[in-house]
Design a protein around this motif. Structure first.
Motif, PDB file in Angstrom:
ATOM      1  N   SER A  14       0.824  -1.205   0.000  1.00 37.95           N
ATOM      2  CA  SER A  14       0.000   0.000   0.000  1.00 37.95           C
ATOM      3  C   SER A  14       0.860   1.259   0.000  1.00 37.95           C
ATOM      4  CB  SER A  14      -0.918  -0.003   1.229  1.00 37.95           C
ATOM      5  OG  SER A  14      -1.625   1.212   1.338  1.00 37.95           O
ATOM      6  N   ARG A  74      -1.391   7.794  10.623  1.00 35.85           N
ATOM      7  CA  ARG A  74      -2.455   7.184   9.813  1.00 35.85           C
ATOM      8  C   ARG A  74      -3.453   8.227   9.346  1.00 35.85           C
ATOM      9  NH1 ARG A  74      -7.587   4.459  10.068  1.00 35.85           N
ATOM     10  NH2 ARG A  74      -7.527   2.474   8.905  1.00 35.85           N
ATOM     11  N   ARG A  75      -3.848   9.111  10.235  1.00 35.81           N
ATOM     12  CA  ARG A  75      -4.840  10.125   9.892  1.00 35.81           C
ATOM     13  C   ARG A  75      -4.310  11.053   8.800  1.00 35.81           C
ATOM     14  NH1 ARG A  75      -7.234  13.635  14.710  1.00 35.81           N
ATOM     15  NH2 ARG A  75      -8.202  11.621  15.170  1.00 35.81           N
ATOM     16  N   LEU A  78      -4.053   8.995   5.341  1.00 34.14           N
ATOM     17  CA  LEU A  78      -5.324   8.776   4.655  1.00 34.14           C
ATOM     18  C   LEU A  78      -5.914  10.088   4.145  1.00 34.14           C
ATOM     19  CD1 LEU A  78      -6.953   6.088   6.992  1.00 34.14           C
ATOM     20  CD2 LEU A  78      -5.816   5.734   4.796  1.00 34.14           C
ATOM     21  N   SER A  79      -5.802  11.158   4.928  1.00 41.94           N
ATOM     22  CA  SER A  79      -6.300  12.468   4.478  1.00 41.94           C
ATOM     23  C   SER A  79      -5.547  12.929   3.241  1.00 41.94           C
ATOM     24  CB  SER A  79      -6.153  13.504   5.600  1.00 41.94           C
ATOM     25  OG  SER A  79      -6.898  13.128   6.743  1.00 41.94           O
ATOM     26  N   LEU A 177      -6.166   3.110  -1.549  1.00 42.73           N
ATOM     27  CA  LEU A 177      -6.893   3.611  -0.383  1.00 42.73           C
ATOM     28  C   LEU A 177      -7.639   2.480   0.311  1.00 42.73           C
ATOM     29  CD1 LEU A 177      -7.944   5.905   1.400  1.00 42.73           C
ATOM     30  CD2 LEU A 177      -9.743   6.304  -0.305  1.00 42.73           C
ATOM     31  N   ALA A 178      -8.304   1.615  -0.462  1.00 42.50           N
ATOM     32  CA  ALA A 178      -9.016   0.478   0.135  1.00 42.50           C
ATOM     33  C   ALA A 178      -8.049  -0.435   0.877  1.00 42.50           C
ATOM     34  CB  ALA A 178      -9.750  -0.301  -0.961  1.00 42.50           C
ATOM     35  N   ALA A 180      -5.123   0.505   2.097  1.00 39.50           N
ATOM     36  CA  ALA A 180      -4.564   1.246   3.232  1.00 39.50           C
ATOM     37  C   ALA A 180      -5.510   1.227   4.432  1.00 39.50           C
ATOM     38  CB  ALA A 180      -4.261   2.686   2.821  1.00 39.50           C
ATOM     39  N   LEU A 181      -6.816   1.298   4.171  1.00 37.11           N
ATOM     40  CA  LEU A 181      -7.776   1.285   5.275  1.00 37.11           C
ATOM     41  C   LEU A 181      -7.673  -0.002   6.086  1.00 37.11           C
ATOM     42  CD1 LEU A 181     -10.879   2.812   3.453  1.00 37.11           C
ATOM     43  CD2 LEU A 181      -9.593   3.850   5.335  1.00 37.11           C
ATOM     44  N   VAL A 182      -7.279  -1.083   5.415  1.00 38.44           N
ATOM     45  CA  VAL A 182      -7.125  -2.371   6.087  1.00 38.44           C
ATOM     46  C   VAL A 182      -5.725  -2.535   6.662  1.00 38.44           C
ATOM     47  CG1 VAL A 182      -7.148  -4.871   5.754  1.00 38.44           C
ATOM     48  CG2 VAL A 182      -8.859  -3.443   4.615  1.00 38.44           C
ATOM     49  N   HIS A 186      -3.653   1.633  13.312  1.00 41.96           N
ATOM     50  CA  HIS A 186      -3.957   2.852  14.055  1.00 41.96           C
ATOM     51  C   HIS A 186      -2.770   3.157  14.960  1.00 41.96           C
ATOM     52  CE1 HIS A 186      -8.236   3.297  12.952  1.00 41.96           C
ATOM     53  NE2 HIS A 186      -8.198   1.971  12.840  1.00 41.96           N
ATOM     54  N   THR A 492      -8.078  -0.913  16.700  1.00 36.07           N
ATOM     55  CA  THR A 492      -9.127   0.000  16.264  1.00 36.07           C
ATOM     56  C   THR A 492      -9.943   0.509  17.441  1.00 36.07           C
ATOM     57  OG1 THR A 492      -9.251  -1.208  14.200  1.00 36.07           O
ATOM     58  CG2 THR A 492     -11.100   0.233  14.699  1.00 36.07           C
TER      59      THR A 492
END
Length: 498
Positions: A14, A74-75, A78-79, A177-178, A180-182, A186, A492
């Protein structure tokens, strides 16, 4: 507990994907610029499609590094990825050059977050011993983008239209992005600062913008008073920034870091990469076309050889450093190879077979790749874990600023030197490789000799830069990369607010 091997592999895939997208958007646009400028009717603003991206990605580094430490990597990652996809969409829908430049600025800002947070996240989830191998894989995004970007950009522009140079990011970025969300864990933010360094961020941004503008205008050689004014503003800004940071409770660039020998030497080595190699790469095709009388296509073989050498040694030394734990030998050997290779380039006579400069510049690339990603790992290990983003931003910042300023200086030296030495009847402003190839053999030989003589002091100066790097590499402390495991990422449930 640490990430499982499968999740770590998914994470690296990713991060590599998004780092490649960010790096590719810096190189893929070059071959489509003429088409874009023609269709949008603003040739004079064409350079700002590149400058706006570079400027935004550079000035945001220290701010994003600090925000990553405060809000969580992480925030910010993703942003930045969401913003990058939105900006890519906006670029393709541009109706005029102002729209495109504004969208490119947003792309540059988000690209800085992708590059920076990728390195920060790897530092937060791996031990220092494991890190070089993974950092080298992510670091491979830049040389790969340099290799394929111009060709890919030209092909997309010819067959699909220039808009798809930007829109191609959407499906690839959405998949990243998909994933990365996984895959991206956190990661808890550091302790909240009592005061965010707003004054330091503002002063630093203004000073750096002025510096990049001065360097850009100097390269264009068309804005003398504006260049001088921007340079003056920049110098005053950096002086003010020094005093602001000394008294800031939570500085965006903690100056006390540089009392640490590892950080000081590593920062110098990172700057040397930007000054010593990245700055000259853009001019190598012109040098080869004029000094070796090649076509534009063939002239690209020399920078390709350079980047391929960089890519190979970057991956190899990352693997070796992780396997052995040793790191100091690689920057020492790398800077030595870089200095030797650039010195050989300075003394090569014009007219040799093209494979000679290809091999020499491949050696320079191998030397640079030997410590390009590794030095980031070493410096990260010398800073507190709570300020990983800040120190990673500093390392990347000095590299990019060094490259920008040195590129402008080299461009000015080439332009002035060639114009001063050209024989009567030849105008430097209209001199092209095609014009030279159609001239008499004596004129061709004269131009080749002029370019060789102009580039000789440039190569010597860059070799001297790498020689300074040898000193910095020797000053790195002895030791091995630590096997100490990193703290477990938050689950999470522990980070719902992130």
């Amino acid at each position: 507990m640490p990430l499982t091997p499968l999740r770590l592999r998914l994470l690296v895939i990713s991060l590599l994907t998004v780092s490649f997208l960010g790096a590719l958007d810096h190189t893929v646009v070059s071959t489509s610029l003429a088409t874009v400028a023609g269709e949008l009717g603003a040739l004079k603003l064409m350079s700002w499609v590149v400058v706006g991206y570079t400027l935004a990605s550079t000035v945001l580094l220290p701010v994003l590094g600090k925000l990553g430490d405060v809000l969580g990597a992480r925030r910010i990652f993703l942003s930045s990825l969401v913003m990058f996809l939105a900006a890519s969409l906006a670029c393709g829908f541009s109706q005029d050059m102002a729209w495109l430049i504004a969208a490119r600025v947003l792309q540059g800002m988000s690209s800085a977050g992708l590059q920076l947070m990728s390195q920060t996240i790897i530092a937060r989830v791996t031990s220092q011993r494991e890190r070089p191998r993974h950092m080298a894989i992510i670091g491979a995004a830049f040389p790969i983008a340099v290799l394929v970007g111009p060709v890919l950009g030209g092909a997309i522009t010819d067959y699909w239209g220039w808009q798809w140079v930007f829109w191609i990011n959407i499906p690839v970025g959405a998949a990243a992005l998909a994933l990365a969300l996984v895959a991206v864990p956190h990661l808890g933010p550091g302790p909240m600062p009592r005061h965010f360094d707003v004054a330091g961020a503002a002063v630093f941004t203004a000073a750096l913008v002025a510096l990049v503008l001065a360097a850009t205008w100097a390269a264009e050689r068309s804005a003398g008073p504006a260049t001088a004014a921007a340079l003056a503003v920049s110098m005053l800004g950096f002086v003010a920034f020094y005093f602001v940071e000394r008294h800031a409770p939570e500085p965006i660039v903690p100056l006390h870091f540089f009392a640490n020998r590892t950080i000081a030497a590593g920062t110098a080595l990172s700057a040397i990469i930007g000054v010593g190699l990245f700055s000259i790469t853009a001019y190598l095709p012109t040098y080869v076309q004029m000094a070796y009388q090649t076509t534009a296509t063939v002239s690209g073989l020399v920078p390709i050889a350079t980047v391929f050498g960089m890519l190979t040694s970057n991956l190899l030394t990352g693997w070796l450093a992780s396997r052995t734990g040793r790191y100091r030998i690689f920057p020492i050997l790398g800077t030595s190879l870089g200095a030797a290779g650039l010195f050989v380039m300075a003394v090569l006579p014009a007219g040799l077979p093209l494979w000679v400069p290809m091999i020499v510049m491949a050696v320079v690339g191998m030397g640079t790749g030997a410590f390009m990603s590794l030095i980031v790992t070493v410096v990260q290990g010398a800073a507190p874990a709570s300020q990983t983003g800040t120190i990673t931003a500093t390392i990347n910042l000095v590299r990019q600023v060094g490259s920008t300023v040195a590129t402008a200086i080299i461009g000015g030296v080439i332009g002035f030197g060639v114009a001063a030495l050209l024989p009567a009847g030849l105008d430097a402003s209209t001199l092209t490789p095609q014009l030279v190839k159609g001239a008499a053999p004596a004129v061709q030989a004269s131009v080749a000799q002029i370019y060789a003589s102009v580039f000789t002091p440039i190569f010597i100066a860059l070799a001297a830069t790498y020689a300074v790097g040898i000193v910095a590499a020797v000053l790195l402390p002895h030791g091995r990369l630590s096997d100490e495991p990193v703290p477990a990422p938050q689950t999470t449930s522990e980070s719902l607010s992130a």
